[in-house]
Design an enzyme around this catalytic site. Structure first.
Site, mmCIF file in Angstrom:
data_model
loop_
_atom_site.group_PDB
_atom_site.id
_atom_site.type_symbol
_atom_site.label_atom_id
_atom_site.label_comp_id
_atom_site.label_asym_id
_atom_site.label_seq_id
_atom_site.Cartn_x
_atom_site.Cartn_y
_atom_site.Cartn_z
ATOM 1 N N THR A 170 0.745 4.261 -2.649
ATOM 2 C CA THR A 170 0.385 5.749 -2.505
ATOM 3 C C THR A 170 1.340 6.417 -3.153
ATOM 4 O O THR A 170 1.147 7.869 -3.404
ATOM 5 C CB THR A 170 0.554 6.269 -0.515
ATOM 6 O OG1 THR A 170 2.070 6.064 -0.618
ATOM 7 C CG2 THR A 170 -0.795 5.276 -0.364
ATOM 8 N N LEU B 260 1.143 -0.892 0.010
ATOM 9 C CA LEU B 260 -0.269 -0.099 0.062
ATOM 10 C C LEU B 260 1.024 1.116 -0.093
ATOM 11 O O LEU B 260 0.697 2.375 -0.718
ATOM 12 C CB LEU B 260 -0.961 0.262 1.174
ATOM 13 C CG LEU B 260 -1.835 1.525 1.454
ATOM 14 C CD1 LEU B 260 -2.081 1.221 0.090
ATOM 15 C CD2 LEU B 260 -2.271 1.308 2.950
ATOM 16 N N TYR B 261 2.154 0.979 0.683
ATOM 17 C CA TYR B 261 2.748 2.427 0.527
ATOM 18 C C TYR B 261 2.891 2.495 -1.334
ATOM 19 O O TYR B 261 3.110 3.542 -1.230
ATOM 20 C CB TYR B 261 4.192 1.736 1.842
ATOM 21 C CG TYR B 261 4.861 3.047 1.145
ATOM 22 C CD1 TYR B 261 5.521 4.432 2.375
ATOM 23 C CD2 TYR B 261 6.102 2.703 0.825
ATOM 24 C CE1 TYR B 261 5.921 4.872 2.034
ATOM 25 C CE2 TYR B 261 7.535 3.353 0.484
ATOM 26 C CZ TYR B 261 6.969 4.723 0.986
ATOM 27 O OH TYR B 261 8.174 5.726 0.879
ATOM 28 N N ALA B 262 4.132 2.094 -1.643
ATOM 29 C CA ALA B 262 4.222 1.904 -2.747
ATOM 30 C C ALA B 262 2.945 2.173 -3.650
ATOM 31 O O ALA B 262 3.283 3.253 -4.770
ATOM 32 C CB ALA B 262 4.734 0.821 -3.819
#
Length: 438
Positions: free
Chosen positions: A253, A249-251
């Protein structure tokens, strides 16, 4: 004194927004003592007052900002800021280069070092940080204290607070934004996904909204990530590669940041450079990252976990020393084109070391620098968003930014360990001693 607001409502709002050093809230009575400093609202054109926003320097300074709403429903600043502190934001924003840079996430690892470098060369620098407790806040507070000693003022606030951003950008005539504030970490996104969308997406949009309403609009350099390359198997990673398969999910965003910036260039003419950082390490580093957490465990004679891929394959990372990252970031700030429909640019660059190594080699460098052997435990890589290998093609940054990665991993690790030994003996706090990365 105020139109459309009672004294009680003002005091209540003041006490809720006024926070003392280390997060201690002040009483309404104490907060109301600041009311005589606040300006009167303008006269008949004001339809209603919106808020009395109080902010503070990370080091304990206190001040206020007052906004009101005019008949056209435009938010305007009609109050003033006053710092009760030896260093003021106005002094911090003074520039000998013509650049005034707002650094978001200035108490973070990369933000701290970039703010220092910009101030050293004469730029006006103002920081903002919300001191997210994802990892121990004591090191963030220590960074902010170090910034203050070098003449850099840090506001404690959230980039989702739009009116606060409006005030800072316009009051201090910000020419450039270095947007580094974000919820960091790949694996933590499986535990608290909402924090990533709130900071990395919503907060980013609020920052761009504030920027597009400035005249002139500031230029923006923002942090993307090597994580956007996700499940790509072609290496080294190049900027023109498709980034449609994020592994975390970090990627996702960070990919969203790149897409959102393109939209704001297309519609409003905001100018951007995005920087895809590759595994940054060095002094003042994040305690959740491998170099920091491995060092702590080696010194405490605790085992360290080294992730392995399929068939026992080693994970590889393009570890990049902080000074090299700062040099590339400052070069991007100098290059980014003016904002405007006819002048804006939107591009991304890889900032890495171009020499990926195994995590085992990182451990060997740490052992040599520390003078102590690690207790290694090899475990399968968990399904929480890590990838097998990162490798940066930095030819575009070399060509267009003059970027050079000059610090070998063993040299950078020795510098990190020298800082670590000093910090953990003189500046360490209990939250650092007990912290266990997710």
């Amino acid at each position: 004194m105020f139109q459309s607001m009672s004294a009680r409502s003002i005091r209540t709002h003041v006490s809720r927004r006024l926070i003392a050093r280390q997060g201690t809230r002040l009483s309404s009575r104490t907060a109301s003592s600041f009311l005589p400093q606040m300006p009167k609202l303008p006269g008949p054109d004001v339809k209603k007052s919106c808020a009395t926003v109080l902010a503070l320097a990370a080091t304990g300074g206190v001040g206020f900002v007052l906004w009101c709403e005019d008949k056209k429903s435009n938010i305007v600043r009609c109050g003033s800021w006053r710092e009760i502190e030896s260093l003021t934001a106005a002094e911090s924003s003074k520039s000998t280069t013509g650049k005034v840079v707002l650094v978001t996430g200035s108490a973070g690892f990369v933000g701290y070092h970039c703010a220092m470098a910009l101030k050293k060369r004469g730029d006006g620098v103002i920081g903002i940080d919300n001191y997210c407790a994802y990892y121990p806040t004591s090191i963030k507070r220590a960074r902010a204290e170090s910034l203050m000693q070098e003449g850099i003022y840090t506001f404690e606030g959230d980039i989702n607070e739009r009116h606060f951003l409006d005030h800072i950008l316009k009051e201090y005539k910000v020419t450039h934004i270095l947007a580094l504030a974000a919820q960091a970490g790949v694996r933590y996104a499986t535990k608290d996904p909402a924090s990533y969308t709130a900071s990395n997406v919503s907060g980013f949009v609020q920052l761009l909204e504030a920027a597009r309403h400035c005249d002139p609009m500031p230029r923006i350099v923002y942090a993307s990530s090597s994580s956007v390359y996700g499940l790509n198997t072609k290496v080294p990673f190049a900027e023109e590669d498709k980034v449609d398969h994020p592994a975390s999910l970090y990627a996702a965003t960070k990919k969203a940041n790149e897409m959102i910036s393109h939209t704001y260039t297309h519609i409003y003419g905001l100018s951007f450079i995005g920087l895809r950082f590759f595994t940054v390490y060095g002094p003042w580093g994040r305690p959740d990252m491998a170099a920091f957490s491995f060092t702590k465990n080696i010194l405490q004679e605790k085992p360290i976990k080294i992730f392995q891929g399929p068939g026992g394959s080693e994970l590889e990372r393009d570890f990049t020393y902080i000074d090299d990252i700062v040099a590339g970031t400052v070069a991007a700030l100098d290059k980014v084109a003016p904002s405007g429909k006819s002048t804006a640019e939107n591009t991304v660059y890889n900032l890495g070391n171009k020499d990926p190594v195994t995590v085992t080699y990182l451990v060997e460098c740490l052992e040599k620098a520390i003078g102590k052997e690690a207790k290694r435990t090899y475990v399968p890589m968990p399904p929480t968003g890590d990838v097998l290998k990162t490798s940066a093609d930095i030819s575009k940054a070399e060509r267009e930014l003059g970027y050079r990665a000059t610090t070998p991993l063993d040299v950078g690790i020795h510098k990190f360990i020298a800082w670590y030994n000093d910090y953990m003996t003189t500046g360490n706090s209990k939250d650092m001693e007990t912290y266990i990365p997710y």
